[in-house]
Design an enzyme around this catalytic site. Sequence first.
Site, short mmCIF file in Angstrom:
data_model
loop_
_atom_site.label_atom_id
_atom_site.label_comp_id
_atom_site.label_asym_id
_atom_site.label_seq_id
_atom_site.Cartn_x
_atom_site.Cartn_y
_atom_site.Cartn_z
N LYS A 194 -8.77 -6.23 -4.66
CA LYS A 194 -8.56 -5.05 -3.81
C LYS A 194 -9.90 -4.68 -3.19
CE LYS A 194 -7.00 -0.25 -3.99
NZ LYS A 194 -6.32 0.78 -4.80
N LYS A 248 -5.15 -7.21 -1.56
CA LYS A 248 -4.93 -6.03 -0.73
C LYS A 248 -6.22 -5.67 0.00
CE LYS A 248 -4.10 -1.18 -1.39
NZ LYS A 248 -4.13 -0.13 -2.34
C1 PBG Z 1 -4.40 4.06 -5.36
C2 PBG Z 1 -3.88 3.25 -4.23
C3 PBG Z 1 -4.33 3.20 -2.88
C4 PBG Z 1 -3.43 2.38 -2.20
C5 PBG Z 1 -2.51 1.92 -3.14
N1 PBG Z 1 -2.81 2.46 -4.39
C6 PBG Z 1 -5.41 3.94 -2.21
C7 PBG Z 1 -6.82 3.64 -2.48
O1 PBG Z 1 -7.17 2.74 -3.24
O2 PBG Z 1 -7.63 4.40 -1.95
C8 PBG Z 1 -3.46 2.07 -0.74
C9 PBG Z 1 -2.14 1.68 -0.15
C10 PBG Z 1 -2.06 1.74 1.33
O3 PBG Z 1 -3.03 1.97 2.05
O4 PBG Z 1 -0.93 1.54 1.82
N2 PBG Z 1 -5.63 3.73 -5.88
#
Ligand code: PBG
Length: 324
Positions: A194, A248
């Site tokens: 991520k 992601k």
């Molecule tokens: C929580 C989380 C996030 C997303 C999914 N789970 C936000 C982040 O990490 O700031 C992002 C999902 C999206 O942008 O559609 N940590």
Amino acid sequence: MNIRPRINRWTSARRDLNFARSIESSLVQPHFVVAGEGVDEEISTMPGINRQSIDVLLAQIAKDMQIGITAHMLFPVVDSHHKDATASKASSQDMPLQQAVMQLKKRYGKDIVLMTDVCLCTATDHGHCGIIHDEEIDNDLSIPELCNIALSHAEAGADYVSASDMMDGRVKAIRDTLETAGFVNTGILSYSVKYASAFYGPFREAASSSPSFGDRASHQMDIRSGYPEAILEAVTDEAEGADIIMIKPAMTYLDVVRQVSDSVARPVAVYNVSGEYSMIMSATSDVKSRAKMVREIFHSFKRAGADIIVSYHTRAAVSGKWLD
Ligand code: PBG
């Protein structure tokens, strides 16, 4: 035991999601769950995606199930008066997320695949994904709280707890917690790779989870880092017991998806995130051209090696028969 390949085979709905080859069977629809009744709030940056209270969510998912969307990812939205420094409300069984999971499982049992977001950021008053100690996110202090949240989701009936926090060692800790409590059929979807991406902006508005100071660069991956670190994160989570490995965002990391899917044995998921969704929504005013773009994007995910696609376009794509 920390590797249980049977988890992905446990139900027919899980097998279809993980192993069937079509795009349609790979799709997961995200939802935002809020407190209250009759709440169906639009998110201005994500047209077509709403924040919903349990009653509205159940009606929505009933329609989704009817058209064949069986995999759903639920995100909690925590009211500001419930937020605190340690995200203590996130693991409470009375919160809308846990309640929604219980009701959905009662209604659909093994016919639905429910994934639930495990992170502190929606329930901390500072908006960070971990516990703050000396003004820094403390990895090891955050792990027990993440385990509590994961356990509460498993108790409610989640199929997969989805660890999105990016703390080191949390997959193993969550697996151990689930094993000790007897949840041997509950899987872990790990947001393994991520990146600290600018494409999460609309989501943070939707989930009211923006950090009140600083950013997420000390735990999410540097967008400049190369394949070795991505593969390290993925294989580490796999060894710790992750059942699904996620990358992601999706569209800007297709090369990473290919590298990771060549390096792990477990199913690979991509998250077609909020900024990617908003970009397509604002680029198109007619549904026909949007349908073609989404179809093209989904094929690129498959070609790169994705087994599972989490996307806000899911409902429109399935109901509009955009896919082949
Ligand atoms: C929580 C989380 C996030 C997303 C999914 N789970 C936000 C982040 O990490 O700031 C992002 C999902 C999206 O942008 O559609 N940590």
